[in-house]
Design a protein around this motif. Structure first.
Motif, PDB file in Angstrom:
ATOM      1  N   ARG A 144       0.822  -1.213   0.000  1.00  0.00           N
ATOM      2  CA  ARG A 144       0.000   0.000   0.000  1.00  0.00           C
ATOM      3  C   ARG A 144       0.859   1.266   0.000  1.00  0.00           C
ATOM      4  O   ARG A 144       0.590   2.233   0.713  1.00  0.00           O
ATOM      5  N   GLY A 145       1.927   1.234  -0.797  1.00  0.00           N
ATOM      6  CA  GLY A 145       2.774   2.401  -0.961  1.00  0.00           C
ATOM      7  C   GLY A 145       3.822   2.602   0.109  1.00  0.00           C
ATOM      8  O   GLY A 145       4.653   3.513   0.001  1.00  0.00           O
ATOM      9  N   LYS A 146       3.845   1.770   1.151  1.00  0.00           N
ATOM     10  CA  LYS A 146       4.822   1.902   2.226  1.00  0.00           C
ATOM     11  C   LYS A 146       5.909   0.851   2.058  1.00  0.00           C
ATOM     12  O   LYS A 146       5.629  -0.336   1.938  1.00  0.00           O
ATOM     13  N   GLU A 147       7.164   1.299   2.061  1.00  0.00           N
ATOM     14  CA  GLU A 147       8.291   0.399   1.851  1.00  0.00           C
ATOM     15  C   GLU A 147       8.695  -0.264   3.170  1.00  0.00           C
ATOM     16  O   GLU A 147       8.858   0.398   4.195  1.00  0.00           O
ATOM     17  N   PHE A 148       8.878  -1.594   3.129  1.00  0.00           N
ATOM     18  CA  PHE A 148       9.235  -2.349   4.326  1.00  0.00           C
ATOM     19  C   PHE A 148      10.634  -2.955   4.256  1.00  0.00           C
ATOM     20  O   PHE A 148      11.194  -3.323   5.280  1.00  0.00           O
ATOM     21  N   ALA A 149      11.180  -3.097   3.061  1.00  0.00           N
ATOM     22  CA  ALA A 149      12.519  -3.679   2.924  1.00  0.00           C
ATOM     23  C   ALA A 149      13.160  -3.135   1.657  1.00  0.00           C
ATOM     24  O   ALA A 149      12.487  -2.930   0.644  1.00  0.00           O
ATOM     25  N   LEU A 150      14.466  -2.896   1.723  1.00  0.00           N
ATOM     26  CA  LEU A 150      15.230  -2.423   0.567  1.00  0.00           C
ATOM     27  C   LEU A 150      16.607  -3.062   0.631  1.00  0.00           C
ATOM     28  O   LEU A 150      17.332  -2.900   1.617  1.00  0.00           O
ATOM     29  N   LYS A 151      16.968  -3.812  -0.423  1.00  0.00           N
ATOM     30  CA  LYS A 151      18.218  -4.572  -0.390  1.00  0.00           C
ATOM     31  C   LYS A 151      19.033  -4.302  -1.651  1.00  0.00           C
ATOM     32  O   LYS A 151      18.583  -4.591  -2.758  1.00  0.00           O
ATOM     33  N   PRO A 152      20.260  -3.756  -1.510  1.00  0.00           N
ATOM     34  CA  PRO A 152      21.147  -3.614  -2.677  1.00  0.00           C
ATOM     35  C   PRO A 152      21.707  -4.988  -3.061  1.00  0.00           C
ATOM     36  O   PRO A 152      22.112  -5.771  -2.194  1.00  0.00           O
ATOM     37  N   VAL A 153      21.723  -5.295  -4.357  1.00  0.00           N
ATOM     38  CA  VAL A 153      22.235  -6.579  -4.824  1.00  0.00           C
ATOM     39  C   VAL A 153      23.090  -6.361  -6.066  1.00  0.00           C
ATOM     40  O   VAL A 153      22.972  -5.350  -6.765  1.00  0.00           O
ATOM     41  N   THR A 154      23.957  -7.321  -6.324  1.00  0.00           N
ATOM     42  CA  THR A 154      24.771  -7.322  -7.541  1.00  0.00           C
ATOM     43  C   THR A 154      24.377  -8.537  -8.369  1.00  0.00           C
ATOM     44  O   THR A 154      24.356  -9.666  -7.862  1.00  0.00           O
ATOM     45  N   LEU A 155      24.055  -8.312  -9.629  1.00  0.00           N
ATOM     46  CA  LEU A 155      23.622  -9.387 -10.517  1.00  0.00           C
ATOM     47  C   LEU A 155      24.680  -9.645 -11.579  1.00  0.00           C
ATOM     48  O   LEU A 155      25.323  -8.715 -12.081  1.00  0.00           O
ATOM     49  N   ARG A 156      24.852 -10.940 -11.902  1.00  0.00           N
ATOM     50  CA  ARG A 156      25.721 -11.344 -13.002  1.00  0.00           C
ATOM     51  C   ARG A 156      24.864 -11.632 -14.217  1.00  0.00           C
ATOM     52  O   ARG A 156      23.752 -12.148 -14.111  1.00  0.00           O
ATOM     53  N   ALA A 157      25.377 -11.323 -15.380  1.00  0.00           N
ATOM     54  CA  ALA A 157      24.607 -11.447 -16.613  1.00  0.00           C
ATOM     55  C   ALA A 157      24.098 -12.873 -16.816  1.00  0.00           C
ATOM     56  O   ALA A 157      24.850 -13.846 -16.665  1.00  0.00           O
ATOM     57  N   ASN A 158      22.778 -12.967 -17.122  1.00  0.00           N
ATOM     58  CA  ASN A 158      22.124 -14.223 -17.507  1.00  0.00           C
ATOM     59  C   ASN A 158      22.200 -15.303 -16.433  1.00  0.00           C
ATOM     60  O   ASN A 158      22.197 -16.496 -16.738  1.00  0.00           O
ATOM     61  N   GLN A 159      22.254 -14.883 -15.167  1.00  0.00           N
ATOM     62  CA  GLN A 159      22.240 -15.826 -14.055  1.00  0.00           C
ATOM     63  C   GLN A 159      21.101 -15.465 -13.099  1.00  0.00           C
ATOM     64  O   GLN A 159      20.921 -14.293 -12.765  1.00  0.00           O
ATOM     65  N   LEU A 160      20.359 -16.480 -12.667  1.00  0.00           N
ATOM     66  CA  LEU A 160      19.313 -16.272 -11.671  1.00  0.00           C
ATOM     67  C   LEU A 160      19.891 -16.457 -10.277  1.00  0.00           C
ATOM     68  O   LEU A 160      20.645 -17.404 -10.027  1.00  0.00           O
ATOM     69  N   THR A 161      19.537 -15.556  -9.368  1.00  0.00           N
ATOM     70  CA  THR A 161      20.039 -15.617  -7.998  1.00  0.00           C
ATOM     71  C   THR A 161      18.886 -15.414  -7.031  1.00  0.00           C
ATOM     72  O   THR A 161      18.019 -14.558  -7.260  1.00  0.00           O
ATOM     73  N   ASP A 162      18.859 -16.201  -5.947  1.00  0.00           N
ATOM     74  CA  ASP A 162      17.846 -16.041  -4.907  1.00  0.00           C
ATOM     75  C   ASP A 162      18.336 -15.045  -3.860  1.00  0.00           C
ATOM     76  O   ASP A 162      19.489 -15.110  -3.413  1.00  0.00           O
ATOM     77  N   PHE A 163      17.436 -14.141  -3.460  1.00  0.00           N
ATOM     78  CA  PHE A 163      17.752 -13.153  -2.431  1.00  0.00           C
ATOM     79  C   PHE A 163      16.679 -13.209  -1.345  1.00  0.00           C
ATOM     80  O   PHE A 163      15.487 -13.300  -1.644  1.00  0.00           O
ATOM     81  N   THR A 164      17.129 -13.151  -0.090  1.00  0.00           N
ATOM     82  CA  THR A 164      16.224 -13.183   1.052  1.00  0.00           C
ATOM     83  C   THR A 164      16.092 -11.782   1.631  1.00  0.00           C
ATOM     84  O   THR A 164      17.099 -11.112   1.879  1.00  0.00           O
ATOM     85  N   LEU A 165      14.848 -11.351   1.837  1.00  0.00           N
ATOM     86  CA  LEU A 165      14.583 -10.031   2.405  1.00  0.00           C
ATOM     87  C   LEU A 165      13.800 -10.204   3.701  1.00  0.00           C
ATOM     88  O   LEU A 165      12.738 -10.846   3.724  1.00  0.00           O
ATOM     89  N   ALA A 166      14.338  -9.639   4.781  1.00  0.00           N
ATOM     90  CA  ALA A 166      13.671  -9.707   6.077  1.00  0.00           C
ATOM     91  C   ALA A 166      12.564  -8.658   6.138  1.00  0.00           C
ATOM     92  O   ALA A 166      12.748  -7.514   5.714  1.00  0.00           O
ATOM     93  N   VAL A 167      11.411  -9.060   6.657  1.00  0.00           N
ATOM     94  CA  VAL A 167      10.269  -8.155   6.783  1.00  0.00           C
ATOM     95  C   VAL A 167       9.681  -8.307   8.182  1.00  0.00           C
ATOM     96  O   VAL A 167       9.928  -9.304   8.871  1.00  0.00           O
ATOM     97  N   PRO A 168       8.897  -7.331   8.648  1.00  0.00           N
ATOM     98  CA  PRO A 168       8.289  -7.434   9.980  1.00  0.00           C
ATOM     99  C   PRO A 168       7.423  -8.684  10.115  1.00  0.00           C
ATOM    100  O   PRO A 168       6.813  -9.146   9.148  1.00  0.00           O
ATOM    101  N   ARG A 169       7.359  -9.215  11.320  1.00  0.00           N
ATOM    102  CA  ARG A 169       6.567 -10.421  11.571  1.00  0.00           C
ATOM    103  C   ARG A 169       5.102 -10.202  11.230  1.00  0.00           C
ATOM    104  O   ARG A 169       4.407 -11.120  10.786  1.00  0.00           O
ATOM    105  N   SER A 170       4.624  -8.977  11.434  1.00  0.00           N
ATOM    106  CA  SER A 170       3.200  -8.700  11.245  1.00  0.00           C
ATOM    107  C   SER A 170       2.824  -8.443   9.792  1.00  0.00           C
ATOM    108  O   SER A 170       1.640  -8.344   9.471  1.00  0.00           O
TER     109      SER A 170
END
Length: 465
Positions: free
Chosen positions: A331-357
């Motif tokens: 609803r327009g409110k940001e809860f997590a922001l994570k800088p990441v580095t991507l390599r060309a043509n590779q899929l990578t999983d990233f975990t983002l922590a968010v509030p329990r609620s």
């Protein structure tokens, strides 16, 4: 969040409306007096206001009733509730029409949501007595008509679970595609008829195609969602293949629920793709997929549903090396922001922590180093707390005029009793069954977790099952 006590009313009856006001962040009751009242408005079939009023908020709940005038015209009406501090307004539709409450509650469900000429149709009937109990052994006479002509008839019986089934083959040649099945149920002198339109698909259907992150990106695994609808906007089940310009098959798919399905493939740079329907037979229309982009970002959820209290995991890939940002918002409110580095043509999983609620629908967005959005999708996280409501009557049987005492108990997912604000609605369940289950209004958990973010919530209860 607004609900009515039933979906259909007669002129002269009383309509009951309940509005539940919760905070957008955490879905908790409003304990401070943002405003002491909410506004209710009832719109008629032509959009005119036929009734309105204000109601006090007590324990985050507001109630409203309307005595429908005996001369009120029939049609589809809309009740709306608004609050100065709320984002938008909530509304619910209901019908006013003459009806007779059936003595037998029945629903017909087709095994598939779409059939073509020559296909085998399978329909299941579930029936219960309005006063309770299963009409086991009841005779069911079944008739199927296509384009005004009876094409099949037969008989079956209701089993001890209240179910009966029928299967028949559609004609090989169908002109207009107007089909209906009728099931006449005979139970100890009571005769009720259940009918339903057969979802026949002929030359065309409406097909929406959605690449998961927004675009088809060359050289990366892309997941694509499809949604089929009949010209009458009903769900259309189908199966098909995805081919390139040379006609080579690159993916197959089959819809799973409400005419929706998905497939995955790796599009090639400079190539174009189209989708062809293989089931039901006879649909010649070829549907073009969106154009393939030579560069970009893809995003997908690592799981269909993020379990409660678990962090969100997204799978991201890009066509070029670089620095990106992954954001989670609601609803327009940001809860997590994570800088990441991507390599060309590779899929990578990233975990983002968010509030329990944080639960319900979450928006996951990938930005480039200039904060331009590159890809986005919705993610569903199960709610932190699950409340179970138990209702126990003081007796098993009643006669008209009896006083009923109900004992209500609320427990959490571990079985521990918890305090709760409980809203009760008492109505004739046979009236509820007059509306097809997929068209019935959603329950409060679906309203809270999905309704504000997701369109077309037909048969919505399955998403939280």
């Amino acid at each position: 969040h607004v609900s009515t006590d039933k979906p259909i009313y007669r002129s002269g009856e009383r309509l009951y409306v309940r509005g539940v006001l919760l905070r957008a962040d955490g879905h908790t009751p409003i304990t401070t007096a943002l405003s002491e009242t909410v506004l209710f408005e009832i719109k008629g079939p032509k959009g005119d206001t036929v009734a309105s009023g204000a109601s006090a908020i007590i324990d985050s709940v507001a109630g409203f009733s309307w005595d429908i005038p005996p001369t009120q015209a029939g049609g589809e009406y809309t009740v709306r509730i608004s609050h100065p501090a709320a984002d938008g307004r909530a509304e619910r539709k209901f019908d006013i029409r003459s009806y007779r409450a059936p003595r037998l509650k029945s629903q017909i469900v087709f095994v598939r949501d779409g059939y073509g000429p020559g296909d085998m149709v399978a329909a299941n009937l579930h029936v219960e007595r309005a006063e309770g109990g299963i009409p086991a052994g009841a005779k069911v006479s079944v008739s199927a008509r296509v384009d005004g002509e009876e094409t099949w008839k037969g008989t079956t019986t209701v089993d001890s679970s209240g179910n009966a089934g029928a299967s028949f083959r559609l004609p090989a040649a169908i002109a207009r595609g107007e089909g209906v099945i009728a099931m006449i149920i005979e139970d100890s002198g009571i005769v009720e008829t259940a009918t339903k339109t057969i979802p026949i698909l002929l030359q065309t259907l409406d097909l929406a195609i959605y690449p998961e992150g927004g675009d088809l990106i060359a050289g990366l695994p892309n997941r694509v969602y499809v949604e089929g609808r009949t010209p009458a906007r009903k769900p259309a089940d189908m199966a098909g293949v995805v081919v390139n310009t040379a006609g080579r098959e690159v993916a197959t798919f089959r819809t799973e629920h409400e005419g929706r399905g998905r497939f995955s493939f790796v599009p090639a740079k400079g190539e174009a793709y189209s989708l062809r329907i293989t089931e039901p037979a006879g649909i010649k229309t070829v549907f073009a997929l969106p154009a393939v982009k030579a560069s970009g970002v893809v995003i997908s959820s690592a799981s269909n549903v993020t379990p409660r209290l678990k962090d969100v995991v997204v799978r991201v890939g890009a066509t070029s090396d670089g620095s990106y940002l992954i954001a989670l918002s609601q609803r327009g409110k940001e809860f997590a922001l994570k800088p990441v580095t991507l390599r060309a043509n590779q899929l990578t999983d990233f975990t983002l922590a968010v509030p329990r609620s944080l639960d319900g629908v979450i928006v996951a967005t990938v930005y480039d180093d200039r904060m331009a959005p590159m890809a986005e999708r919705l993610i569903f996280r199960q709610p932190q707390h699950k409340l179970k409501v138990q209702i126990v009557p003081d007796r098993t049987d009643y006669v008209p005029g009896d006083k009923v005492t109900l004992r209500v108990k609320t427990i959490d997912y571990t079985g521990k009793p918890v305090s709760a604000m409980v809203g009760l609605t008492v109505t004739d369940s046979s009236v509820l069954e007059m509306i097809e289950k997929r068209e019935q209004a959603p329950a409060l958990p679906v309203m809270v977790l999905l309704e504000s973010e997701v369109q077309n919530l037909a048969d919505a209860h399955v998403y939280l099952d």
